[in-house]
Design a protein around this motif. Structure first.
Motif, PDB file in Angstrom:
ATOM      1  N   VAL A  40       0.840  -1.202   0.000  1.00  0.00           N
ATOM      2  CA  VAL A  40       0.000   0.000   0.000  1.00  0.00           C
ATOM      3  C   VAL A  40       0.872   1.248   0.000  1.00  0.00           C
ATOM      4  CG1 VAL A  40      -1.646   1.328   1.378  1.00  0.00           C
ATOM      5  CG2 VAL A  40      -1.989  -1.117   1.037  1.00  0.00           C
ATOM      6  N   ALA A  41       1.940   1.249   0.795  1.00  0.00           N
ATOM      7  CA  ALA A  41       2.845   2.395   0.832  1.00  0.00           C
ATOM      8  C   ALA A  41       3.519   2.600  -0.520  1.00  0.00           C
ATOM      9  CB  ALA A  41       3.894   2.204   1.924  1.00  0.00           C
ATOM     10  N   ALA A  42       3.904   1.519  -1.173  1.00  0.00           N
ATOM     11  CA  ALA A  42       4.542   1.634  -2.489  1.00  0.00           C
ATOM     12  C   ALA A  42       3.571   2.195  -3.520  1.00  0.00           C
ATOM     13  CB  ALA A  42       5.062   0.267  -2.933  1.00  0.00           C
ATOM     14  N   VAL A  43       2.322   1.770  -3.484  1.00  0.00           N
ATOM     15  CA  VAL A  43       1.321   2.289  -4.424  1.00  0.00           C
ATOM     16  C   VAL A  43       1.068   3.769  -4.157  1.00  0.00           C
ATOM     17  CG1 VAL A  43      -1.110   2.137  -5.091  1.00  0.00           C
ATOM     18  CG2 VAL A  43       0.246   0.061  -4.873  1.00  0.00           C
ATOM     19  N   CYS A  44       0.976   4.156  -2.892  1.00  0.00           N
ATOM     20  CA  CYS A  44       0.766   5.569  -2.558  1.00  0.00           C
ATOM     21  C   CYS A  44       1.952   6.417  -3.018  1.00  0.00           C
ATOM     22  CB  CYS A  44       0.561   5.733  -1.058  1.00  0.00           C
ATOM     23  SG  CYS A  44      -1.011   5.090  -0.477  1.00  0.00           S
ATOM     24  N   TYR A  45       3.160   5.929  -2.813  1.00  0.00           N
ATOM     25  CA  TYR A  45       4.343   6.668  -3.256  1.00  0.00           C
ATOM     26  C   TYR A  45       4.363   6.802  -4.767  1.00  0.00           C
ATOM     27  CZ  TYR A  45       9.122   7.984  -4.224  1.00  0.00           C
ATOM     28  OH  TYR A  45      10.221   8.626  -4.697  1.00  0.00           O
ATOM     29  N   LEU A  46       4.006   5.743  -5.463  1.00  0.00           N
ATOM     30  CA  LEU A  46       3.975   5.795  -6.925  1.00  0.00           C
ATOM     31  C   LEU A  46       2.952   6.819  -7.407  1.00  0.00           C
ATOM     32  CD1 LEU A  46       4.959   4.598  -9.616  1.00  0.00           C
ATOM     33  CD2 LEU A  46       3.095   2.957  -9.432  1.00  0.00           C
ATOM     34  N   ALA A  47       1.768   6.830  -6.792  1.00  0.00           N
ATOM     35  CA  ALA A  47       0.742   7.811  -7.175  1.00  0.00           C
ATOM     36  C   ALA A  47       1.225   9.229  -6.882  1.00  0.00           C
ATOM     37  CB  ALA A  47      -0.556   7.521  -6.432  1.00  0.00           C
ATOM     38  N   TRP A  48       1.873   9.425  -5.739  1.00  0.00           N
ATOM     39  CA  TRP A  48       2.390  10.744  -5.389  1.00  0.00           C
ATOM     40  C   TRP A  48       3.449  11.193  -6.389  1.00  0.00           C
ATOM     41  CZ3 TRP A  48       7.414  12.070  -3.952  1.00  0.00           C
ATOM     42  CH2 TRP A  48       7.571  13.392  -3.521  1.00  0.00           C
ATOM     43  N   ALA A  49       4.366  10.302  -6.746  1.00  0.00           N
ATOM     44  CA  ALA A  49       5.439  10.656  -7.678  1.00  0.00           C
ATOM     45  C   ALA A  49       4.884  11.011  -9.055  1.00  0.00           C
ATOM     46  CB  ALA A  49       6.438   9.505  -7.780  1.00  0.00           C
ATOM     47  N   VAL A  50       3.901  10.256  -9.511  1.00  0.00           N
ATOM     48  CA  VAL A  50       3.292  10.543 -10.812  1.00  0.00           C
ATOM     49  C   VAL A  50       2.595  11.897 -10.767  1.00  0.00           C
ATOM     50  CG1 VAL A  50       1.455   9.834 -12.398  1.00  0.00           C
ATOM     51  CG2 VAL A  50       3.073   8.150 -11.533  1.00  0.00           C
ATOM     52  N   ASN A  51       1.861  12.185  -9.704  1.00  0.00           N
ATOM     53  CA  ASN A  51       1.172  13.469  -9.584  1.00  0.00           C
ATOM     54  C   ASN A  51       2.156  14.629  -9.524  1.00  0.00           C
ATOM     55  OD1 ASN A  51      -1.410  12.477  -9.693  1.00  0.00           O
ATOM     56  ND2 ASN A  51      -1.564  12.202  -7.491  1.00  0.00           N
ATOM     57  N   GLU A  52       3.231  14.477  -8.782  1.00  0.00           N
ATOM     58  CA  GLU A  52       4.224  15.547  -8.692  1.00  0.00           C
ATOM     59  C   GLU A  52       4.867  15.808 -10.050  1.00  0.00           C
ATOM     60  OE1 GLU A  52       5.238  17.645  -6.188  1.00  0.00           O
ATOM     61  OE2 GLU A  52       3.468  16.904  -5.188  1.00  0.00           O
ATOM     62  N   ALA A  53       5.161  14.753 -10.782  1.00  0.00           N
ATOM     63  CA  ALA A  53       5.760  14.922 -12.107  1.00  0.00           C
ATOM     64  C   ALA A  53       4.788  15.634 -13.046  1.00  0.00           C
ATOM     65  CB  ALA A  53       6.154  13.568 -12.680  1.00  0.00           C
ATOM     66  N   ARG A  54       3.519  15.288 -12.980  1.00  0.00           N
ATOM     67  CA  ARG A  54       2.528  15.946 -13.836  1.00  0.00           C
ATOM     68  C   ARG A  54       2.360  17.415 -13.459  1.00  0.00           C
ATOM     69  NH1 ARG A  54      -2.892  12.982 -14.268  1.00  0.00           N
ATOM     70  NH2 ARG A  54      -3.092  14.379 -16.023  1.00  0.00           N
ATOM     71  N   ILE A  55       2.382  17.713 -12.170  1.00  0.00           N
ATOM     72  CA  ILE A  55       2.262  19.101 -11.717  1.00  0.00           C
ATOM     73  C   ILE A  55       3.451  19.918 -12.212  1.00  0.00           C
ATOM     74  CG2 ILE A  55       2.374  20.581  -9.671  1.00  0.00           C
ATOM     75  CD1 ILE A  55       0.660  18.440  -8.243  1.00  0.00           C
ATOM     76  N   GLN A  56       4.649  19.363 -12.110  1.00  0.00           N
ATOM     77  CA  GLN A  56       5.833  20.090 -12.574  1.00  0.00           C
ATOM     78  C   GLN A  56       5.804  20.291 -14.086  1.00  0.00           C
ATOM     79  OE1 GLN A  56       9.222  17.980 -11.103  1.00  0.00           O
ATOM     80  NE2 GLN A  56       8.939  18.697  -9.012  1.00  0.00           N
ATOM     81  N   ARG A  57       5.395  19.269 -14.834  1.00  0.00           N
ATOM     82  CA  ARG A  57       5.308  19.414 -16.280  1.00  0.00           C
ATOM     83  C   ARG A  57       4.276  20.460 -16.665  1.00  0.00           C
ATOM     84  NH1 ARG A  57       3.711  14.220 -18.494  1.00  0.00           N
ATOM     85  NH2 ARG A  57       3.908  13.385 -16.420  1.00  0.00           N
ATOM     86  N   ARG A  58       3.132  20.445 -15.984  1.00  0.00           N
ATOM     87  CA  ARG A  58       2.080  21.413 -16.276  1.00  0.00           C
ATOM     88  C   ARG A  58       2.548  22.826 -15.939  1.00  0.00           C
ATOM     89  NH1 ARG A  58      -3.187  19.804 -13.653  1.00  0.00           N
ATOM     90  NH2 ARG A  58      -3.086  18.236 -15.278  1.00  0.00           N
ATOM     91  N   GLY A  59       3.241  22.972 -14.815  1.00  0.00           N
ATOM     92  CA  GLY A  59       3.763  24.285 -14.439  1.00  0.00           C
ATOM     93  C   GLY A  59       4.800  24.780 -15.418  1.00  0.00           C
ATOM     94  N   ALA A  60       5.660  23.897 -15.882  1.00  0.00           N
ATOM     95  CA  ALA A  60       6.675  24.295 -16.860  1.00  0.00           C
ATOM     96  C   ALA A  60       6.017  24.688 -18.176  1.00  0.00           C
ATOM     97  CB  ALA A  60       7.665  23.168 -17.080  1.00  0.00           C
TER      98      ALA A  60
END
Length: 93
Positions: A40-60
Motif C-alpha cells: 500500500v505504501a509503495a502504491v501511494c508513493y507511486l501515485a504521489w510521484a506521478v502526480n508531482e511529475a505531472r504538476i511540474q510538467r504542467r507548471g513548466a
C-alpha cells in the motif's frame, strides 16, 4: 475466487513435484500484515510521484506559454491599503 486459489495451489504442487520452480520467494509472504502495508505504501508513493511529475510538467508548460505578468488587481489593493494607513488618526479619549 476459490477456483483461482485452487489453480495456483495445483500449479504450486506440480512445480514442487517437477523441481522446475522459480526461486523460492516465500520469505516475502511471511510477515503478512507488513507486506500488505508495504505494498500500500509503495502504491501511494507511486501515485504521489506521478502526480508531482505531472504538476511540474504542467507548471513548466504554463510558464513557457505565458510570461509573468504583474497582478494589477493586487497592486491596486495594496496601493489603497497604503493610502488608508498614511493619514494620522485621532485616538478616542
Amino acid at each position: 475466487m476459490e477456483s483461482v486459489r485452487q489453480y495456483f495451489q495445483d500449479w504450486s504442487d506440480a512445480c514442487e513435484y517437477a523441481n522446475e520452480c522459480a526461486p523460492d520467494l516465500s520469505f516475502l509472504g511471511n510477515g503478512e500484515p507488513f507486506t500488505a502495508l508495504l505494498f500500500v505504501a509503495a502504491v501511494c508513493y507511486l501515485a504521489w510521484a506521478v502526480n508531482e511529475a505531472r504538476i511540474q510538467r504542467r507548471g513548466a508548460a504554463h510558464m513557457a506559454v505565458r510570461p509573468h505578468q504583474p497582478a494589477t488587481e493586487l497592486q491596486t489593493v495594496a496601493a489603497q491599503m497604503q493610502q488608508a494607513q498614511a493619514g494620522p488618526e485621532k485616538l478616542a479619549a
